[in-house]
Scaffold this motif. Sequence first.
Motif, mmCIF file in Angstrom:
data_model
loop_
_atom_site.group_PDB
_atom_site.id
_atom_site.type_symbol
_atom_site.label_atom_id
_atom_site.label_comp_id
_atom_site.label_asym_id
_atom_site.label_seq_id
_atom_site.Cartn_x
_atom_site.Cartn_y
_atom_site.Cartn_z
ATOM 1 N N ARG A 30 0.874 -1.179 0.000
ATOM 2 C CA ARG A 30 0.000 0.000 0.000
ATOM 3 C C ARG A 30 0.915 1.234 0.000
ATOM 4 N NH1 ARG A 30 -4.276 2.984 2.625
ATOM 5 N NH2 ARG A 30 -3.297 5.020 2.737
ATOM 6 N N ALA A 31 0.725 2.085 -1.000
ATOM 7 C CA ALA A 31 1.544 3.298 -1.136
ATOM 8 C C ALA A 31 1.247 4.267 0.009
ATOM 9 C CB ALA A 31 1.212 3.974 -2.464
ATOM 10 N N GLY A 32 2.236 5.087 0.341
ATOM 11 C CA GLY A 32 2.020 6.137 1.343
ATOM 12 C C GLY A 32 1.008 7.134 0.809
ATOM 13 N N GLY A 174 11.321 12.402 -3.261
ATOM 14 C CA GLY A 174 10.625 12.811 -4.481
ATOM 15 C C GLY A 174 9.579 13.872 -4.202
ATOM 16 N N HIS A 175 8.686 14.086 -5.172
ATOM 17 C CA HIS A 175 7.498 14.941 -5.030
ATOM 18 C C HIS A 175 7.809 16.370 -4.590
ATOM 19 C CE1 HIS A 175 4.638 11.204 -4.483
ATOM 20 N NE2 HIS A 175 5.365 11.162 -5.588
ATOM 21 N N GLY A 176 9.049 16.830 -4.818
ATOM 22 C CA GLY A 176 9.354 18.211 -4.456
ATOM 23 C C GLY A 176 9.535 18.429 -2.965
ATOM 24 N N PRO A 258 10.141 4.750 -7.993
ATOM 25 C CA PRO A 258 10.199 5.911 -8.896
ATOM 26 C C PRO A 258 8.828 6.530 -9.120
ATOM 27 C CG PRO A 258 10.911 3.873 -10.018
ATOM 28 C CD PRO A 258 10.298 3.476 -8.713
ATOM 29 N N SER A 259 8.727 7.819 -8.787
ATOM 30 C CA SER A 259 7.461 8.530 -8.942
ATOM 31 C C SER A 259 7.724 9.828 -9.706
ATOM 32 C CB SER A 259 6.850 8.775 -7.557
ATOM 33 O OG SER A 259 5.560 9.332 -7.658
ATOM 34 N N CYS A 260 6.904 10.836 -9.536
ATOM 35 C CA CYS A 260 7.084 12.082 -10.281
ATOM 36 C C CYS A 260 6.283 13.217 -9.630
ATOM 37 C CB CYS A 260 6.609 11.907 -11.722
ATOM 38 S SG CYS A 260 4.823 11.767 -11.856
ATOM 39 N N MET A 269 0.413 15.739 -10.775
ATOM 40 C CA MET A 269 1.127 14.921 -11.749
ATOM 41 C C MET A 269 1.343 13.492 -11.241
ATOM 42 S SD MET A 269 4.795 15.412 -13.492
ATOM 43 C CE MET A 269 4.991 14.908 -15.177
ATOM 44 N N MET A 270 1.609 13.370 -9.945
ATOM 45 C CA MET A 270 1.875 12.055 -9.372
ATOM 46 C C MET A 270 0.610 11.201 -9.255
ATOM 47 S SD MET A 270 2.447 13.634 -5.589
ATOM 48 C CE MET A 270 3.172 15.109 -6.234
ATOM 49 N N LEU A 271 -0.544 11.848 -9.474
ATOM 50 C CA LEU A 271 -1.824 11.159 -9.314
ATOM 51 C C LEU A 271 -2.540 10.928 -10.645
ATOM 52 C CD1 LEU A 271 -2.911 13.379 -6.362
ATOM 53 C CD2 LEU A 271 -2.771 10.918 -6.205
ATOM 54 N N LEU A 309 -0.854 2.469 -15.303
ATOM 55 C CA LEU A 309 0.610 2.320 -15.305
ATOM 56 C C LEU A 309 1.305 3.558 -15.892
ATOM 57 C CD1 LEU A 309 0.971 -1.415 -16.472
ATOM 58 C CD2 LEU A 309 0.757 -0.530 -14.157
ATOM 59 N N PHE A 310 0.867 4.745 -15.462
ATOM 60 C CA PHE A 310 1.357 5.965 -16.107
ATOM 61 C C PHE A 310 2.843 6.260 -15.873
ATOM 62 C CE2 PHE A 310 -0.963 7.358 -12.214
ATOM 63 C CZ PHE A 310 0.023 8.083 -11.553
ATOM 64 N N LEU A 311 3.478 5.513 -14.963
ATOM 65 C CA LEU A 311 4.917 5.772 -14.750
ATOM 66 C C LEU A 311 5.809 4.672 -15.310
ATOM 67 C CD1 LEU A 311 4.681 7.253 -11.156
ATOM 68 C CD2 LEU A 311 5.496 8.437 -13.178
ATOM 69 N N GLY A 330 1.866 4.070 -9.518
ATOM 70 C CA GLY A 330 1.196 4.988 -10.444
ATOM 71 C C GLY A 330 0.222 4.278 -11.350
ATOM 72 N N GLY A 331 -1.064 4.318 -10.995
ATOM 73 C CA GLY A 331 -2.086 3.735 -11.859
ATOM 74 C C GLY A 331 -2.026 2.222 -11.930
ATOM 75 N N VAL A 332 -1.618 1.586 -10.846
ATOM 76 C CA VAL A 332 -1.678 0.113 -10.796
ATOM 77 C C VAL A 332 -3.083 -0.237 -10.288
ATOM 78 C CG1 VAL A 332 -0.712 -1.990 -9.779
ATOM 79 C CG2 VAL A 332 0.799 -0.051 -10.305
ATOM 80 N N VAL A 349 4.685 -3.827 -6.501
ATOM 81 C CA VAL A 349 3.932 -2.645 -6.922
ATOM 82 C C VAL A 349 3.498 -1.915 -5.649
ATOM 83 C CG1 VAL A 349 3.079 -3.566 -9.109
ATOM 84 C CG2 VAL A 349 1.740 -3.950 -7.016
ATOM 85 N N GLU A 350 3.355 -0.604 -5.762
ATOM 86 C CA GLU A 350 2.713 0.154 -4.684
ATOM 87 C C GLU A 350 1.379 0.640 -5.232
ATOM 88 O OE1 GLU A 350 4.669 3.159 -2.388
ATOM 89 O OE2 GLU A 350 6.290 1.813 -1.764
ATOM 90 N N VAL A 351 0.346 0.499 -4.413
ATOM 91 C CA VAL A 351 -1.009 0.839 -4.840
ATOM 92 C C VAL A 351 -1.605 1.837 -3.856
ATOM 93 C CG1 VAL A 351 -3.317 -0.102 -5.258
ATOM 94 C CG2 VAL A 351 -1.296 -1.456 -5.869
ATOM 95 N N GLY A 352 -2.110 2.941 -4.387
ATOM 96 C CA GLY A 352 -2.711 3.964 -3.539
ATOM 97 C C GLY A 352 -4.223 3.940 -3.581
ATOM 98 N N CYS A 381 -10.582 11.825 -2.800
ATOM 99 C CA CYS A 381 -9.927 11.295 -1.591
ATOM 100 C C CYS A 381 -8.800 12.227 -1.154
ATOM 101 C CB CYS A 381 -9.386 9.879 -1.838
ATOM 102 S SG CYS A 381 -8.310 9.723 -3.277
ATOM 103 N N VAL A 382 -8.178 12.906 -2.126
ATOM 104 C CA VAL A 382 -7.058 13.802 -1.803
ATOM 105 C C VAL A 382 -7.581 14.999 -1.019
ATOM 106 C CG1 VAL A 382 -5.195 15.194 -2.758
ATOM 107 C CG2 VAL A 382 -5.846 13.069 -3.883
ATOM 108 N N ALA A 383 -8.712 15.519 -1.449
ATOM 109 C CA ALA A 383 -9.285 16.641 -0.716
ATOM 110 C C ALA A 383 -9.808 16.169 0.641
ATOM 111 C CB ALA A 383 -10.395 17.275 -1.540
ATOM 112 N N ALA A 384 -10.291 14.925 0.700
ATOM 113 C CA ALA A 384 -10.882 14.420 1.944
ATOM 114 C C ALA A 384 -9.852 14.250 3.054
ATOM 115 C CB ALA A 384 -11.570 13.077 1.677
ATOM 116 N N MET A 385 -8.592 14.051 2.670
ATOM 117 C CA MET A 385 -7.601 13.758 3.713
ATOM 118 C C MET A 385 -7.445 14.935 4.678
ATOM 119 S SD MET A 385 -4.183 13.771 1.360
ATOM 120 C CE MET A 385 -3.455 15.329 0.815
ATOM 121 N N ASP A 386 -7.802 16.139 4.225
ATOM 122 C CA ASP A 386 -7.716 17.298 5.111
ATOM 123 C C ASP A 386 -9.040 17.608 5.791
ATOM 124 O OD1 ASP A 386 -5.020 17.791 4.653
ATOM 125 O OD2 ASP A 386 -5.471 18.822 2.766
#
Length: 404
Positions: A30-32, A174-176, A258-260, A269-271, A309-311, A330-332, A349-352, A381-386
């Motif tokens: 499970r991806a972070g 990664g991710h800046g 490897p991500s982006c 971009m990473m999503l 599989l975008f990455l 990424g997109g698994v 694989v990491e899956v989010g 879900c990204v907005a929900a985390m906050d």
Amino acid sequence: MAKVVEKKAGGKVFSPGRIGKLELRNRIIRAGCFEGMCPEGCVSEELIEHHRAVAAGGAAMTTVAYCSVAQDGRAYGHEMWMRKEIIPDLKRLTDAVHAEGAAASIQLGHCGYFASRRTIGHAPLGASRKFCLFRLSFPRVMNEHDMANVREQFAQAATMAMEAGFDAIEVHAGHGYLLSQFLSPYTNKRKDEYGGPLENRMRFPASVIRRVREAVGPDYPVLVKMNTTDGIRGALEVDDAVEVARRFEAEGASALVPSCGFTAKTPLMMLRGGVPTWMMAWNQTNPLQIIGLLLFGRFMVQEYKFEELFLLENARKVRQAVNIPVVLIGGVCSVDNMETAMNEGFEFVEVGRAIIRDPDIVNKMQRGEVLASDCDHCNRCVAAMDKGGVRCVALTKGLKPRKK
Ligand SMILES: Cc1cc2nc3c(=O)[nH]c(=O)nc-3n(C[C@H](O)[C@H](O)[C@H](O)COP(=O)(O)O)c2cc1C
């Protein structure tokens, strides 16, 4: 009773794999994904239950998302930072995960120039004096003393993670985030031996991986999440990333992810997928940011088309460059995607989002009941985390799937 589909998942995906000496029951991690379940930076019962459920759902390892190595490496007040006081609660989390037969990892990072001044109480640290669009602020440029300090914070956070029973750590490069800010020519404008050519830009991040390895000993699994592209013209691209991957391997990384993307500039971009502008606006407290997001969100937050599989293409280059396991992220979304990853020589694989949508999806795939996730990548879900913690908003609100 769930309908059993024809094709049963099999092969390498559901066979045990290894990262160093750590044996994992299958190839799915499970991806972070930031949970938003750490009020005041503390471990909550929700966080423990969240990861217990992922473990019970069949993933081989679950990653507790962004945990800062220091109080001033946080972007938000509800982000955890590693310290002695939270070790007993983290231990309860790792015990709960272990009781379900899975391993636990924790992502350790420092967000550098996009730390929240309000949360940390002073100007954030950065590689260079680069204006942060996300915070509308400048960082304080790090000197050698700051670098030594942050290096030690990474090392201490890693040993505390071990003490808390984590089977692995994932260093965020990664991710800046801060280490990626040193690697990227977008944020690293230094004129000293930490800036300029790639060799120099790698110096500080590489020293952090080396120090972490020294601190945790030769066998402890240290995954490193890194960028293959920042998604910004003139910034880090895949040829550089291949060199970075080799260097991290040489400094003691056990596996690479490897991500982006760059959180302060290209956050989706990473999503890839939907841009939930109105939900992001709803989460803001600053009225200017709310109005700005509602009116100009489409222009402020760039949209990237989702593909499975975008990455893969960039991750393949990293995989070819190193001998340690490389994890495809990424997109698994499906058993087919996972099999492709294995056939391409990725060890895991990491899956989010597919696991956020259904924490039990790995078991269902293994039993042959489900072959692919029905997550539509709306990114709510990204907005929900906050706002109350990460979850599939479409499921909890009974919303119709977005058109893909
Ligand atoms: C809600 C959410 C929160 C995320 N938080 C983090 C994070 O804290 N650290 C990180 O490295 N990536 C984070 N990500 C990115 C994921 O780890 C992963 O790279 C991305 O979702 C692509 O994988 P997927 O297509 O399987 O979802 C997050 C993703 C989501 C959906």
